[in-house]
Design a protein around this motif. Structure first.
Motif, mmCIF file in Angstrom:
data_model
loop_
_atom_site.group_PDB
_atom_site.id
_atom_site.type_symbol
_atom_site.label_atom_id
_atom_site.label_comp_id
_atom_site.label_asym_id
_atom_site.label_seq_id
_atom_site.Cartn_x
_atom_site.Cartn_y
_atom_site.Cartn_z
ATOM 1 N N HIS A 42 0.834 -1.203 0.000
ATOM 2 C CA HIS A 42 0.000 0.000 0.000
ATOM 3 C C HIS A 42 0.871 1.256 0.000
ATOM 4 C CE1 HIS A 42 -3.564 2.449 0.856
ATOM 5 N NE2 HIS A 42 -2.801 3.111 1.707
ATOM 6 N N HIS A 43 1.923 1.273 0.814
ATOM 7 C CA HIS A 43 2.833 2.417 0.846
ATOM 8 C C HIS A 43 3.503 2.615 -0.525
ATOM 9 C CE1 HIS A 43 1.998 2.297 4.981
ATOM 10 N NE2 HIS A 43 2.950 1.486 5.373
ATOM 11 N N ARG A 44 3.849 1.510 -1.170
ATOM 12 C CA ARG A 44 4.451 1.587 -2.515
ATOM 13 C C ARG A 44 3.541 2.336 -3.477
ATOM 14 N NH1 ARG A 44 3.516 -3.816 -5.355
ATOM 15 N NH2 ARG A 44 1.442 -2.868 -5.114
ATOM 16 N N ASP A 45 2.269 1.939 -3.503
ATOM 17 C CA ASP A 45 1.324 2.551 -4.442
ATOM 18 C C ASP A 45 1.084 4.026 -4.118
ATOM 19 O OD1 ASP A 45 1.164 0.076 -5.593
ATOM 20 O OD2 ASP A 45 -0.748 -0.466 -4.659
ATOM 21 N N VAL A 46 0.971 4.346 -2.829
ATOM 22 C CA VAL A 46 0.721 5.728 -2.426
ATOM 23 C C VAL A 46 1.882 6.632 -2.847
ATOM 24 C CG1 VAL A 46 0.527 7.267 -0.432
ATOM 25 C CG2 VAL A 46 -0.826 5.176 -0.524
ATOM 26 N N ASN A 47 3.104 6.187 -2.639
ATOM 27 C CA ASN A 47 4.253 7.042 -2.944
ATOM 28 C C ASN A 47 4.518 7.147 -4.436
ATOM 29 O OD1 ASN A 47 5.896 8.045 -0.393
ATOM 30 N ND2 ASN A 47 5.032 6.041 0.127
#
Length: 334
Positions: free
Chosen positions: A306-311
């Protein structure tokens, strides 16, 4: 009489007895009588006065140990203060779980827990096309090599190190966006909360793996050194180019997904004991009571995706010449 002299007299007279509330029981603390002092002084002013009072009595009562000793001398129905928070403030209202048991965690609350979305695509990769993206990609790849050499396949300690670094970007980005919002008198589009939530989530990963892997002294020293260097480097990088900074984090999270996938492979192969999940992880991710370390690594890996996609999304916004405030932040974890 000047206002300064009047305030000084008020402090001397009120400050000596205002901290007496620190030694009463939680039941007594809830009574309206404590909303004001003996002279009608509001409780908010009580706490402020007690910090600046020079009275020996107030200074003695300000320490938990002195409060306990005085409570023991008084006897009666008074109980010693139970200090259970970082700032030494007594928690009078106990939080309870749904099953009626007491909530034992002070680092997060029941309403901050959630169930991780483990169906998220783990294979998604942002292909570097621009020069800035390629620099970000190879910067992260170069950082992976010394990590592999130092930790080898000790994935518990590796995860501990990873999370101490991964919790930095969200805090730095959220802080800088917060300050910019204040300077420019503008909305943030929810990005401040999203980035700070990311930092908090990564910190909870660390709190979890601290229960799994007990770091050695030199690993703790390495954490201090790496975090100090990374914080300052990322801070400067975000000031110069938020697009680059978010892209770096996106690639860092891709590497984190890879590391946790290897961790899961060793757990499934029996190379690492699949011990019961830490209690903090069971409450934080709402895992079943019989959850294991494998379940914890699975939900942590989903968080990293999820952090990957957000950033990567945040970097794409800057690539299109937009500001984060112009595009609403993605939905959080909860």
């Amino acid at each position: 009489m000047s206002s300064r002299m009047a305030g000084s007299i008020l402090l001397r007279h009120a400050g000596t007895r205002l901290f007496a509330a620190a030694a009463v029981s939680p039941a007594a603390a809830a009574r309206p009588a404590l909303l004001a002092g003996a002279d009608g002084v509001p409780a908010v002013m009580v706490r402020l006065m007690s910090t600046s009072s020079s009275s020996p009595t107030a200074a003695a009562a300000a320490t938990p140990q002195k409060a306990k000793e005085e409570a023991a001398k008084d006897g009666g129905d008074k109980k010693a203060v139970v200090i259970n928070s970082y700032w030494g403030i007594e928690q009078t209202n106990k939080l309870m779980r749904e099953d009626g048991t007491e909530w034992r965690w002070t680092c997060f609350r029941p309403w901050e827990t959630y169930t991780a979305d483990t169906s998220i695509d783990l294979t998604r990769h942002h292909e570097p096309k621009t020069m800035l993206d390629k620099i970000a990609y190879w910067t992260v790849k170069s950082l992976r090599f010394p990590t592999d050499v130092f930790f080898q396949r000790r994935y518990g300690c590796r995860a501990m190190m990873l999370e101490t670094v991964a919790a930095v970007p969200g805090m730095v980005g959220g802080m800088l966006l917060h300050l910019r919002s204040l300077r420019r008198f503008e909305q943030s589009g929810g990005w401040i909360r999203a980035l700070l939530e990311e930092a908090e989530n990564e910190r909870m990963h660390l709190m979890t793996f601290m229960e799994v892997a007990k770091p050695r002294w030199y690993e703790r020293a390495l954490v201090i050194a790496v975090q100090g260097v990374f914080f300052n480097a990322y801070f400067l990088g975000y000031l110069l180019s938020p697009k680059f900074a978010h892209r770096v984090v996106g690639y860092l999270e891709e590497e984190a997904i890879h590391s946790y996938t290897e961790y899961l492979k060793d757990l499934e192969a029996g190379k690492i004991d699949n011990v019961p999940a830490p209690a903090i992880a069971i409450d934080y991710w709402r895992l079943p009571a019989n959850a294991t370390l494998k379940d914890v690594v699975t939900v942590v890996r989903a968080d990293e995706a999820h952090h990957r996609d957000v950033n990567h999304f945040a970097s794409d916004i800057h690539c299109q010449g937009m500001q984060l405030k112009e595009s609403p932040a993605p939905i959080g974890y909860h």
